[in-house]
Design a protein around this motif. Structure first.
Motif, PDB file in Angstrom:
ATOM      1  N   MET A   1       6.322  17.512  27.214  1.00 22.28           N
ATOM      2  CA  MET A   1       5.600  17.543  26.163  1.00 22.28           C
ATOM      3  C   MET A   1       6.536  17.592  25.127  1.00 22.28           C
ATOM      4  O   MET A   1       7.624  18.091  24.936  1.00 22.28           O
ATOM      5  CB  MET A   1       4.785  18.929  26.058  1.00 22.28           C
ATOM      6  CG  MET A   1       4.059  19.418  24.923  1.00 22.28           C
ATOM      7  SD  MET A   1       3.477  20.914  24.843  1.00 22.28           S
ATOM      8  CE  MET A   1       2.144  20.634  25.818  1.00 22.28           C
ATOM      9  N   ALA A   2       6.327  16.749  23.798  1.00 19.59           N
ATOM     10  CA  ALA A   2       7.245  16.823  22.627  1.00 19.59           C
ATOM     11  C   ALA A   2       7.243  18.018  21.941  1.00 19.59           C
ATOM     12  O   ALA A   2       6.242  18.589  21.899  1.00 19.59           O
ATOM     13  CB  ALA A   2       6.953  15.498  21.876  1.00 19.59           C
ATOM     14  N   LYS A   3       8.403  18.170  21.295  1.00 12.20           N
ATOM     15  CA  LYS A   3       8.540  19.432  20.610  1.00 12.20           C
ATOM     16  C   LYS A   3       7.755  19.191  19.352  1.00 12.20           C
ATOM     17  O   LYS A   3       7.842  18.131  18.772  1.00 12.20           O
ATOM     18  CB  LYS A   3       9.926  19.759  20.305  1.00 12.20           C
ATOM     19  CG  LYS A   3      10.554  20.643  21.576  1.00 12.20           C
ATOM     20  CD  LYS A   3      12.044  21.179  21.091  1.00 12.20           C
ATOM     21  CE  LYS A   3      12.095  22.218  20.603  1.00 12.20           C
ATOM     22  NZ  LYS A   3      13.513  22.753  20.298  1.00 12.20           N
ATOM     23  N   ARG A   4       7.143  20.116  18.631  1.00  9.91           N
ATOM     24  CA  ARG A   4       6.627  19.881  17.425  1.00  9.91           C
ATOM     25  C   ARG A   4       7.691  20.348  16.161  1.00  9.91           C
ATOM     26  O   ARG A   4       8.406  21.286  16.470  1.00  9.91           O
ATOM     27  CB  ARG A   4       5.314  20.576  17.274  1.00  9.91           C
ATOM     28  CG  ARG A   4       4.296  20.161  18.198  1.00  9.91           C
ATOM     29  CD  ARG A   4       2.951  20.894  17.909  1.00  9.91           C
ATOM     30  NE  ARG A   4       2.517  20.637  16.642  1.00  9.91           N
ATOM     31  CZ  ARG A   4       1.363  21.150  15.849  1.00  9.91           C
ATOM     32  NH1 ARG A   4       0.820  22.017  16.841  1.00  9.91           N
ATOM     33  NH2 ARG A   4       0.853  20.886  15.030  1.00  9.91           N
ATOM     34  N   GLU A   5       7.495  19.588  15.124  1.00 11.65           N
ATOM     35  CA  GLU A   5       8.516  19.997  14.045  1.00 11.65           C
ATOM     36  C   GLU A   5       7.869  21.418  13.606  1.00 11.65           C
ATOM     37  O   GLU A   5       6.880  21.602  13.444  1.00 11.65           O
ATOM     38  CB  GLU A   5       8.457  18.833  12.986  1.00 11.65           C
ATOM     39  CG  GLU A   5       8.778  17.801  13.520  1.00 11.65           C
ATOM     40  CD  GLU A   5      10.195  17.824  13.594  1.00 11.65           C
ATOM     41  OE1 GLU A   5      10.926  18.347  12.898  1.00 11.65           O
ATOM     42  OE2 GLU A   5      10.859  17.255  14.684  1.00 11.65           O
ATOM     43  N   ARG A   6       9.125  22.128  13.047  1.00 15.12           N
ATOM     44  CA  ARG A   6       8.690  23.299  12.320  1.00 15.12           C
ATOM     45  C   ARG A   6       8.314  23.224  10.828  1.00 15.12           C
ATOM     46  O   ARG A   6       9.235  22.472  10.219  1.00 15.12           O
ATOM     47  CB  ARG A   6       9.923  24.519  12.552  1.00 15.12           C
ATOM     48  CG  ARG A   6      10.398  24.640  13.889  1.00 15.12           C
ATOM     49  CD  ARG A   6      11.441  25.422  14.040  1.00 15.12           C
ATOM     50  NE  ARG A   6      11.898  25.799  15.152  1.00 15.12           N
ATOM     51  CZ  ARG A   6      11.577  27.053  15.844  1.00 15.12           C
ATOM     52  NH1 ARG A   6      11.079  27.873  15.330  1.00 15.12           N
ATOM     53  NH2 ARG A   6      11.896  27.330  17.128  1.00 15.12           N
ATOM     54  N   PRO A   7       7.436  23.853  10.420  1.00 15.83           N
ATOM     55  CA  PRO A   7       6.989  23.590   8.997  1.00 15.83           C
ATOM     56  C   PRO A   7       7.943  24.351   7.872  1.00 15.83           C
ATOM     57  O   PRO A   7       8.544  25.359   8.441  1.00 15.83           O
ATOM     58  CB  PRO A   7       5.470  24.149   8.873  1.00 15.83           C
ATOM     59  CG  PRO A   7       5.714  25.343   9.841  1.00 15.83           C
ATOM     60  CD  PRO A   7       6.443  24.832  11.106  1.00 15.83           C
ATOM     61  N   ALA A  32      19.075  29.670   7.090  1.00 20.02           N
ATOM     62  CA  ALA A  32      19.453  29.950   8.539  1.00 20.02           C
ATOM     63  C   ALA A  32      19.261  28.874   9.494  1.00 20.02           C
ATOM     64  O   ALA A  32      19.048  27.512   8.815  1.00 20.02           O
ATOM     65  CB  ALA A  32      18.458  31.142   9.110  1.00 20.02           C
ATOM     66  N   TRP A  33      19.509  28.795  10.873  1.00 23.43           N
ATOM     67  CA  TRP A  33      19.246  27.894  11.697  1.00 23.43           C
ATOM     68  C   TRP A  33      17.920  27.079  11.587  1.00 23.43           C
ATOM     69  O   TRP A  33      17.551  25.811  11.855  1.00 23.43           O
ATOM     70  CB  TRP A  33      19.585  28.188  13.021  1.00 23.43           C
ATOM     71  CG  TRP A  33      18.550  28.991  13.802  1.00 23.43           C
ATOM     72  CD1 TRP A  33      18.486  30.306  13.738  1.00 23.43           C
ATOM     73  CD2 TRP A  33      17.717  28.606  14.334  1.00 23.43           C
ATOM     74  NE1 TRP A  33      17.439  30.910  14.217  1.00 23.43           N
ATOM     75  CE2 TRP A  33      16.754  29.894  15.053  1.00 23.43           C
ATOM     76  CE3 TRP A  33      16.856  27.671  15.077  1.00 23.43           C
ATOM     77  CZ2 TRP A  33      15.541  29.879  15.877  1.00 23.43           C
ATOM     78  CZ3 TRP A  33      15.685  27.449  15.868  1.00 23.43           C
ATOM     79  CH2 TRP A  33      15.247  28.641  15.963  1.00 23.43           C
ATOM     80  N   VAL A  34      16.995  27.760  11.025  1.00 25.58           N
ATOM     81  CA  VAL A  34      15.791  27.573  10.816  1.00 25.58           C
ATOM     82  C   VAL A  34      15.239  28.330   9.547  1.00 25.58           C
ATOM     83  O   VAL A  34      15.276  29.822   9.728  1.00 25.58           O
ATOM     84  CB  VAL A  34      14.636  27.462  11.963  1.00 25.58           C
ATOM     85  CG1 VAL A  34      14.405  28.700  12.617  1.00 25.58           C
ATOM     86  CG2 VAL A  34      13.286  26.640  11.488  1.00 25.58           C
ATOM     87  N   GLY A  35      14.529  28.088   8.623  1.00 28.86           N
ATOM     88  CA  GLY A  35      14.000  28.873   7.690  1.00 28.86           C
ATOM     89  C   GLY A  35      15.233  29.632   6.848  1.00 28.86           C
ATOM     90  O   GLY A  35      16.478  28.977   6.757  1.00 28.86           O
ATOM     91  N   GLY A  51       7.190  28.446  12.900  1.00 26.44           N
ATOM     92  CA  GLY A  51       7.532  27.927  14.415  1.00 26.44           C
ATOM     93  C   GLY A  51       6.991  26.875  14.746  1.00 26.44           C
ATOM     94  O   GLY A  51       6.134  26.080  13.931  1.00 26.44           O
ATOM     95  N   GLU A  52       7.310  26.235  15.888  1.00 26.54           N
ATOM     96  CA  GLU A  52       6.719  25.039  16.507  1.00 26.54           C
ATOM     97  C   GLU A  52       5.404  25.050  16.555  1.00 26.54           C
ATOM     98  O   GLU A  52       4.671  24.052  16.645  1.00 26.54           O
ATOM     99  CB  GLU A  52       7.327  24.764  17.630  1.00 26.54           C
ATOM    100  CG  GLU A  52       8.952  24.363  17.340  1.00 26.54           C
ATOM    101  CD  GLU A  52       9.566  24.265  19.098  1.00 26.54           C
ATOM    102  OE1 GLU A  52       8.861  24.553  20.051  1.00 26.54           O
ATOM    103  OE2 GLU A  52      10.908  24.552  18.946  1.00 26.54           O
ATOM    104  N   ASP A  53       4.665  26.256  16.608  1.00 27.14           N
ATOM    105  CA  ASP A  53       3.218  26.521  16.615  1.00 27.14           C
ATOM    106  C   ASP A  53       2.359  26.536  15.230  1.00 27.14           C
ATOM    107  O   ASP A  53       1.344  26.726  15.130  1.00 27.14           O
ATOM    108  CB  ASP A  53       2.894  27.758  17.373  1.00 27.14           C
ATOM    109  CG  ASP A  53       3.239  28.936  16.777  1.00 27.14           C
ATOM    110  OD1 ASP A  53       4.134  28.844  15.655  1.00 27.14           O
ATOM    111  OD2 ASP A  53       2.955  30.213  17.050  1.00 27.14           O
ATOM    112  N   GLN A  54       3.324  26.089  14.361  1.00 30.04           N
ATOM    113  CA  GLN A  54       2.856  25.971  12.910  1.00 30.04           C
ATOM    114  C   GLN A  54       2.551  27.329  12.373  1.00 30.04           C
ATOM    115  O   GLN A  54       1.986  27.334  11.273  1.00 30.04           O
ATOM    116  CB  GLN A  54       1.794  25.010  12.512  1.00 30.04           C
ATOM    117  CG  GLN A  54       2.000  23.803  13.525  1.00 30.04           C
ATOM    118  CD  GLN A  54       3.200  22.856  12.891  1.00 30.04           C
ATOM    119  OE1 GLN A  54       3.335  22.563  11.762  1.00 30.04           O
ATOM    120  NE2 GLN A  54       4.378  22.789  13.659  1.00 30.04           N
TER     121      GLN A  54
END
Length: 87
Positions: A1-7, A32-35, A51-54
């Motif tokens: 399963m491909a990882k989804r982009e983080r918004p 940060a590393w994200v956000g 998150g990857e779950d949007q």
């Protein structure tokens, strides 16, 4: 399963956190590393990210009673899987 982009976190959410953190002494904001995260010295006090779950999240440190209260509130609140005091 491909990882989804983080918004990207919407600016209005960032501004709501900034309205609080800008009043706290010694707090500074950085990417940060994200956000984004807000720190005092080398300690992160809040981290806002998508998150990857949007879904968007803010994680922070709390006292044990606060952690338990948030954990028992259920969705959308949660206890993080790392650190005993992260909510």
């Amino acid at each position: 399963m491909a990882k989804r982009e983080r918004p990207e976190v919407p600016e209005e959410m960032v501004e709501r956190v900034r309205a609080i953190t800008d009043t706290l002494p010694e707090v500074y904001e950085e990417d940060a590393w994200v956000g984004l995260r807000w720190r005092v010295g080398g300690a992160t006090v809040a981290h806002l990210f998508g998150g990857e779950d949007q879904q968007f999240r803010i994680v922070l440190h709390g006292q044990s009673g606060d952690v338990a209260a948030f954990e028992h509130l259920g969705h959308p609140y949660f206890r993080a899987g790392w650190g005993a005091d992260v909510i």
